[in-house]
Design an enzyme around this catalytic site. Structure first.
Site, mmCIF file in Angstrom:
data_model
loop_
_atom_site.group_PDB
_atom_site.id
_atom_site.type_symbol
_atom_site.label_atom_id
_atom_site.label_comp_id
_atom_site.label_asym_id
_atom_site.label_seq_id
_atom_site.Cartn_x
_atom_site.Cartn_y
_atom_site.Cartn_z
ATOM 1 N N ASN A 1 0.830 -1.196 0.000
ATOM 2 C CA ASN A 1 0.000 0.000 0.000
ATOM 3 C C ASN A 1 0.868 1.251 0.000
ATOM 4 O OD1 ASN A 1 0.492 -0.942 2.774
ATOM 5 N ND2 ASN A 1 -0.904 0.662 3.476
ATOM 6 N N GLN A 2 0.381 2.262 -0.685
ATOM 7 C CA GLN A 2 1.083 3.525 -0.850
ATOM 8 C C GLN A 2 0.115 4.657 -0.512
ATOM 9 O OE1 GLN A 2 4.501 3.518 -1.737
ATOM 10 N NE2 GLN A 2 4.171 1.324 -1.421
ATOM 11 N N ASN B 1 -1.093 8.643 0.785
ATOM 12 C CA ASN B 1 -0.860 10.008 0.366
ATOM 13 C C ASN B 1 -1.606 10.913 1.333
ATOM 14 O OD1 ASN B 1 -1.422 12.528 -1.299
ATOM 15 N ND2 ASN B 1 -0.100 11.373 -2.679
ATOM 16 N N ALA B 2 -1.062 12.086 1.603
ATOM 17 C CA ALA B 2 -1.730 13.025 2.507
ATOM 18 C C ALA B 2 -3.128 13.370 1.989
ATOM 19 C CB ALA B 2 -0.895 14.288 2.677
ATOM 20 N N ALA B 3 -3.306 13.375 0.681
ATOM 21 C CA ALA B 3 -4.638 13.497 0.078
ATOM 22 C C ALA B 3 -5.167 12.067 -0.023
ATOM 23 C CB ALA B 3 -4.552 14.160 -1.288
ATOM 24 N N CYS C 1 -4.165 0.789 -2.440
ATOM 25 C CA CYS C 1 -4.003 -0.423 -1.640
ATOM 26 C C CYS C 1 -3.009 -1.381 -2.298
ATOM 27 C CB CYS C 1 -5.340 -1.144 -1.487
ATOM 28 S SG CYS C 1 -6.613 -0.184 -0.650
ATOM 29 N N GLU D 1 -3.222 -4.568 -2.857
ATOM 30 C CA GLU D 1 -3.826 -5.497 -3.804
ATOM 31 C C GLU D 1 -3.955 -4.873 -5.190
ATOM 32 O OE1 GLU D 1 -5.802 -6.289 0.271
ATOM 33 O OE2 GLU D 1 -4.978 -4.578 -0.830
ATOM 34 N N CYS E 1 -10.288 -4.723 0.861
ATOM 35 C CA CYS E 1 -11.395 -3.776 0.938
ATOM 36 C C CYS E 1 -12.306 -3.949 -0.289
ATOM 37 C CB CYS E 1 -10.864 -2.343 1.022
ATOM 38 S SG CYS E 1 -10.195 -1.700 -0.538
#
Length: 161
Positions: A63-64, A66-68, A74, A76, A113
């Site tokens: 998973n990567q 971001n502040a936004a 995810c 996957e 998810c």
């Protein structure tokens, strides 16, 4: 008059990682290793995914964030989109997913998810072959689903368009 529809899903439950078939243990180990590459400074929830393709290639994703928040992705979907980009004609045979928190130990199997399930389902529809899904927390039981459609009954696909 109304009628009722009953939908059920079925999972195989493995006591822990060590009782999985050897090939799945190896795939899950790769997911665990790539989980350490997750960029999760906000949730502190690290997820790793490893995909085995029918050409014997293994594709990884973590998973990567971001502040936004909506701009993150995810593990996957990172893995499945990478597989689609690098090996567009290969079929996905199985996927291993593991999640761990920096806050507490995750001991229950943590499923994908909804957005990931829908993305995974698209590839299962496309390849017209089921994808085995194995998922776990940091430790403990591992759940196996024989297909994405088992994880996402009544899924949305191109037949509705």
């Amino acid at each position: 008059m109304t009628k009722q529809v009953s939908i059920s899903t079925k999972f195989d439950v493995f006591e822990n990682l060590n009782v999985l078939p050897n090939d799945v243990q190896e795939l899950m180990q790769k997911a665990i290793e790539t989980r350490n590459n997750a960029y999760a400074p906000y949730s502190r929830f690290h997820v790793g995914a490893a995909i085995l393709l029918d050409n014997n290639q293994i594709v990884l994703g973590s998973n990567q964030e971001n502040a936004a928040y909506p701009s993150g992705l995810c593990a996957e979907r990172v893995a499945i989109f990478q597989a689609g980009a690098l090996y567009p004609n290969a079929k996905i045979v199985k996927m291993a997913i593991t999640a761990a928190s920096s806050i507490h130990t995750t001991t229950s199997p943590i499923p994908p998810c909804g957005a990931c399930r829908q993305s995974m389902a698209e590839y299962e529809f496309k390849q017209e072959a089921e994808i085995e899904i194995y998922f776990m927390g940091e430790t403990g039981e591992v759940y196996k689903s024989d297909s994405v459609s088992n994880l996402l009954p009544l899924s949305f696909d191109k037949k509705f368009l």
